[in-house]
Enzyme design. Structure first.
Site, PDB file in Angstrom:
ATOM      1  CB  SER A 252      -4.659 -18.138  -0.301  1.00  0.00           C
ATOM      2  OG  SER A 252      -5.760 -17.253  -0.407  1.00  0.00           O
ATOM      3  CE  LYS A 253      -5.400 -23.190  -6.578  1.00  0.00           C
ATOM      4  NZ  LYS A 253      -4.959 -24.368  -5.861  1.00  0.00           N
ATOM      5  NE  ARG A 254      -8.900 -15.530   1.130  1.00  0.00           N
ATOM      6  CZ  ARG A 254      -8.510 -14.365   1.617  1.00  0.00           C
ATOM      7  NH1 ARG A 254      -9.180 -13.277   1.347  1.00  0.00           N
ATOM      8  NH2 ARG A 254      -7.449 -14.287   2.400  1.00  0.00           N
ATOM      9  CG  HIS A 255      -5.091 -13.032  -2.120  1.00  0.00           C
ATOM     10  ND1 HIS A 255      -4.611 -13.891  -1.158  1.00  0.00           N
ATOM     11  CD2 HIS A 255      -5.764 -12.061  -1.464  1.00  0.00           C
ATOM     12  CE1 HIS A 255      -4.974 -13.457   0.035  1.00  0.00           C
ATOM     13  NE2 HIS A 255      -5.673 -12.361  -0.121  1.00  0.00           N
ATOM     14  N   GLY A 256      -6.139 -15.028  -6.356  1.00  0.00           N
ATOM     15  CA  GLY A 256      -5.786 -15.287  -7.752  1.00  0.00           C
ATOM     16  C   GLY A 256      -4.380 -15.830  -7.902  1.00  0.00           C
TER      17      GLY A 256
END
Ligand code: GLU
Length: 488
Positions: A252-256
């Protein structure tokens, strides 16, 4: 046999990096074998359509150089390539399965289906259609149809035995038929489901290798059953690994991880993205990281695809982008970076001047957007904006504006009379001044750096001044001197 692959996105949003990895693998396989790569739009789920999504898919593929040989905009021998324009073809095929006894019409209302589901949940049975309409008598069907009751078409899954599926990476996997549902192939609005549309189109479009995400593997037995019902030879199925974040959770976005086009905005080079994506679930030799496109095309095949989940590493992508940036020629970097600078400055930027600057910043940037921070002062006109305290720094000149003003005054008078404005001459003239002033060279350079660039960190000082030119450098040095003098 000509290898034909396809990328078949559903236009439900912007393509993310995982979608494009699938597209890349399909593209590479086609290119490796001198075959064709198709773009097909799977828009039969009308509820999930998102405006602009088809354009975003095309824009992304084009940005990355993954051109398609046949597709909605290009046409080709099997046009149309948008599924919603092929409904008659899908309906005809559903009729054929009905006529040959492979499928049946189901008239169950959504209320009935949800009651069945609830009862199954209460019994802790797996939720699935109870086959209520599978064995209706012709008389019952005629009676129901006389009322114009809406119907879906369901596939008549065998009740016993096994279906053998084959995946290029996983080999043969048997599925017990009694675990499979009588799945819908044609909805009551006349639109096919993915299962029917994808199989019919893959067959008619002569796709030889279906490359798709691992999430589809559970659908494979249904697809094999449809192929068997039509009496068609299935293509080679290749289900590519999932992509996980560094914590092994769903990416997800959380992982860049971002929508693919966001990387363009962030200043990533398409060739770096391609290289990075190719290594998410494939390897050349378990060690080589930087692989150019020609090598990818030459080496890519399904035999080195991995089934283990790939792990997305945003730092690695950034590092790789830096490598590709350093490999650009100065002119190349200038050309790529120019739109970013022009966007930030709101003014045209001279390509030649930027090419002169490129070697000074090339080693120091990881993305094209870094160029703005590193090089905007070469192009800004008028006084630079910076905090005057930065001119003094934290060492010898700290709290001593008058001393710093004197230092700059002596730098100015020394360089003013220089014959040339080359970086070596500038350094040779300025460096000895530090010793005369009893400060470290770095401390004096720091004052000059802020004066001419407005920044505490910038490309090499004397090369920077040389590119800035005599007039602009002196103008900025004098402005800084005056500011310091006024403060002192
Ligand atoms: N339309 C499907 C998706 O977007 C494609 C799956 C396939 O490649 O068959 O996931």
């Amino acid at each position: 046999m000509t290898v034909r692959t396809r990328y078949a996105p559903s236009p439900t949003g912007e393509p993310h990096i995982g979608n494009i990895r699938t597209a890349l693998f399909a593209w590479l396989l086609a290119k490796h074998h001198g075959g064709q790569f198709l773009l097909r739009i799977e828009d039969t789920d009308r509820q999930r359509l998102v405006e602009g999504a088809v354009e975003a898919q095309m824009e992304t593929l084009r940005w990355l150089g993954l051109e398609w040989d046949e597709g909605p905009d290009k046409g080709g021998p099997h046009a149309p390539y948008t599924q919603s324009e092929r409904l008659d073809i899908h309906q005809e095929h559903a009729e054929r399965l009905l006529a040959e006894g492979w499928a049946y019409r189901c008239y169950c209302s959504s209320e009935r289906l949800s009651e069945v589901r609830k009862a199954q949940q209460a019994r802790k049975d797996p939720p699935r259609y109870d086959r209520h309409c599978r064995d209706l008598s012709p008389e019952d069907r005629a009676r129901i149809e006389a009322d114009n009751t809406p119907a879906v078409v369901r596939f008549k899954t065998p009740l016993t035995g096994e279906t053998f599926t084959h995946d290029a990476l996983r080999g043969e996997v048997p599925f017990a038929n009694d675990t499979l549902d009588d799945f819908v192939i044609l909805k009551s609005d006349g639109y096919p489901t993915y299962h029917l549309a994808a199989i019919v189109d893959d067959h008619l479009m002569e796709i030889t290798h279906v490359i798709r995400g691992e999430e589809w593997i559970s659908s494979l037995p249904r697809h094999v059953l449809i192929y068997q019902a039509f009496g068609w030879e299935p293509p080679v199925f290749v289900h590519v690994s999932r992509i996980l974040g560094s914590d092994r959770a769903k990416l997800s976005k959380r992982h860049g991880a971002h929508a693919a086009l966001a990387y363009r905005e962030m200043g990533y080079l398409p060739e770096a993205i391609i290289n990075f994506l190719a290594l998410l679930g494939w390897s050349l030799d378990d060690k080589t990281e930087i692989i150019d496109l020609d090598t990818l095309i030459r080496a890519f095949d399904t035999d080195r695809l991995l089934t283990n989940p790939a792990v997305f590493n945003a730092e690695k992508l950034e590092w790789m982008n830096g490598v590709y940036i350093r490999n650009l020629s100065p002119e190349g970097l200038a050309e790529r970076a120019r739109p970013f600078l022009e966007g930030a400055l709101g003014q045209p930027v001279d390509a030649q001047k930027l090419a002169q600057i490129a070697p000074l910043i090339q080693e120091r940037i990881k993305t094209l957007t870094d160029v703005v921070e590193m090089a905007d002062f070469f192009f800004t006109e008028g006084p630079l904006k910076y905090d005057p305290a930065n001119l003094l720094g934290k060492k010898s000149f700290a709290g001593e504006p008058a001393r710093a003003a004197d230092a700059l005054a002596s730098v100015i008078s020394t360089v003013e009379t220089l014959d040339g404005w080359g970086h070596e001459a500038l350094e040779a003239a300025v460096r000895p001044l530090a010793e005369e002033m009893g400060v470290k060279a770095g401390e004096l350079f720091a004052v000059i750096r802020v004066a001419v660039t407005g920044k505490t960190a910038a490309p090499p000082l004397f090369e920077t001044m040389s590119v800035l030119g005599r007039d602009l450098s002196l103008e900025r040095l004098r402005a800084a001197r005056d500011r310091l003098a006024a403060a002192g």
